[in-house]
Design a protein around this motif. Sequence first.
Motif, mmCIF file in Angstrom:
data_model
loop_
_atom_site.group_PDB
_atom_site.id
_atom_site.type_symbol
_atom_site.label_atom_id
_atom_site.label_comp_id
_atom_site.label_asym_id
_atom_site.label_seq_id
_atom_site.Cartn_x
_atom_site.Cartn_y
_atom_site.Cartn_z
ATOM 1 N N SER A 290 0.856 -1.181 0.000
ATOM 2 C CA SER A 290 0.000 0.000 0.000
ATOM 3 C C SER A 290 0.898 1.239 0.000
ATOM 4 O O SER A 290 1.762 1.383 0.869
ATOM 5 C CB SER A 290 -0.890 0.011 1.238
ATOM 6 N N HIS B 193 3.423 -4.821 12.635
ATOM 7 C CA HIS B 193 2.954 -5.922 11.789
ATOM 8 C C HIS B 193 1.637 -6.496 12.289
ATOM 9 O O HIS B 193 0.758 -6.842 11.494
ATOM 10 C CB HIS B 193 4.002 -7.024 11.735
ATOM 11 N N ASP C 17 -1.126 -4.329 11.197
ATOM 12 C CA ASP C 17 -1.411 -4.537 9.771
ATOM 13 C C ASP C 17 -2.247 -5.800 9.557
ATOM 14 O O ASP C 17 -3.183 -5.814 8.749
ATOM 15 C CB ASP C 17 -0.096 -4.654 8.993
ATOM 16 N N ARG C 18 -1.878 -6.870 10.286
ATOM 17 C CA ARG C 18 -2.616 -8.118 10.110
ATOM 18 C C ARG C 18 -4.063 -7.978 10.573
ATOM 19 O O ARG C 18 -4.983 -8.504 9.950
ATOM 20 C CB ARG C 18 -1.939 -9.245 10.896
ATOM 21 N N GLU D 235 -5.918 -6.008 7.935
ATOM 22 C CA GLU D 235 -6.172 -6.841 6.756
ATOM 23 C C GLU D 235 -7.316 -7.822 7.004
ATOM 24 O O GLU D 235 -8.195 -8.006 6.166
ATOM 25 C CB GLU D 235 -4.887 -7.599 6.393
ATOM 26 N N GLN E 27 -10.644 -6.041 7.055
ATOM 27 C CA GLN E 27 -11.093 -5.663 5.719
ATOM 28 C C GLN E 27 -11.679 -6.873 4.986
ATOM 29 O O GLN E 27 -12.721 -6.770 4.310
ATOM 30 C CB GLN E 27 -9.920 -5.068 4.924
ATOM 31 N N ARG E 28 -11.010 -8.008 5.136
ATOM 32 C CA ARG E 28 -11.541 -9.217 4.487
ATOM 33 C C ARG E 28 -12.907 -9.596 5.077
ATOM 34 O O ARG E 28 -13.800 -10.041 4.364
ATOM 35 C CB ARG E 28 -10.558 -10.377 4.658
ATOM 36 N N ASP F 3 -7.529 -17.910 5.784
ATOM 37 C CA ASP F 3 -7.112 -16.560 6.174
ATOM 38 C C ASP F 3 -7.023 -16.451 7.693
ATOM 39 O O ASP F 3 -6.067 -15.877 8.244
ATOM 40 C CB ASP F 3 -8.100 -15.511 5.656
ATOM 41 N N PHE G 79 -3.756 -15.801 10.023
ATOM 42 C CA PHE G 79 -3.720 -14.667 10.947
ATOM 43 C C PHE G 79 -3.358 -15.121 12.360
ATOM 44 O O PHE G 79 -2.529 -14.503 13.035
ATOM 45 C CB PHE G 79 -5.072 -13.949 10.964
#
Length: 406
Positions: A108, A182, A185-186, A189, A192-193, A203, A207
């Motif tokens: 990003s 990190h 960020d995970r 992510e 968002q999914r 996923d 995670f």
Amino acid sequence: MNGARILIVDDDTANIRALTSLLGDSHEIRFATSGARALELAAADPPDLVLLDVVMPDLDGYAVCRRLKADPATADIPVIFITSLAGPEEEALGLEIGAVDYITKPFSPAIVRARVATHLSLRRANRRLRDENEHLESLVEERTRRLAQAQREKMTALRQIVIGVAHEINTPIGVALGSASHLADRVAELSQRLADGRLSRSDLDRFLESAADLAGLLSGSIVRAGRIVRYFKGVAADPGGVRQPVPLRPLLELAAVNQRPLWQPRGHRVAVSCPAGLAMESYPDILSSIIEQLLRNAVEHGYGEGEAGLITLEAAAAGEGTVRLTVADDGCGLPDGVAGRALEPFFTTRRATGSVGLGLTIIYNLVTDRLGGTLAITGAGGADGGASGGGTAVTIRLPARTPAEL
């Protein structure tokens, strides 16, 4: 251009163009398409930041990072991995070998800009701190030249402790910062999914695996940083309390009882040797902390895995208004060259197991500066009165009446 100098290392020119377009308007960009070329550029003119790919044909990014960190001229350059390798093992390895951050492709632009800005800001702050520290050191050195030799030695020791704390605490804080970043960020992510209806079981499994690894790194780093801070506070601890009569045999016996959960499960024996009625006028809390720390040192450093032995806590009158306290073990003894360095701040032979190397420094500081005594480390049975046999003895000589002010 007043921006930082950034070295981009990637064998894919499309990635180099994308990162240059993203950062080139505010920073000076250089690039290399191989690990060998990157090392040449970094050595010739060290950049302020390296954006490093992992998968490259000659030297991979991990090897490049290791060489940068091994060279004193480039060791402090922050390295951010930007790679398509997204597994938790790769991320953990990148952080362990010295990278400050790890960004996965496709990246990003906003995250890249934010991470670059964060680590450049940290580097500028570290440089300012280093410059200020060098300035303070020059002032201290000027002052120490006017002092007696004893005062010069104390100031040198203090400077070593400050530098040692900065060095020791930088790694756990850097790892904790990278791990927290990190993990955030995970989480973003995954959220968002979930919001997009694209969250799969795989996923979630990835995670959870990544979060567990990062949480472990974060927790371990914070625990180590906290331990260092507590030790550092101990170096400057105020004695507190009130000077009072201290019967020494009960004090030694209580120290052995307090540390029993440490020594008894390992099969050690602790013996107390002290004449009845022997006492000092001193600070009992300080004396207790000194004896207990020396007992812990004997347990943790005096014996190998699975070995058990005898640790002796001894107090005796030493004549001329002094008392001798000795903590001796019959363990493996001190390796060659260790006895002369054991009191140096941050010196330890057990760093891999989490030892910070400040325990004896704190004890020495308390003995000499707070209680007006001396401390010596010898092979047990040595000239300073240790118990017979092999092992190590720490012998402390103190005035029977601690001075009110030193």
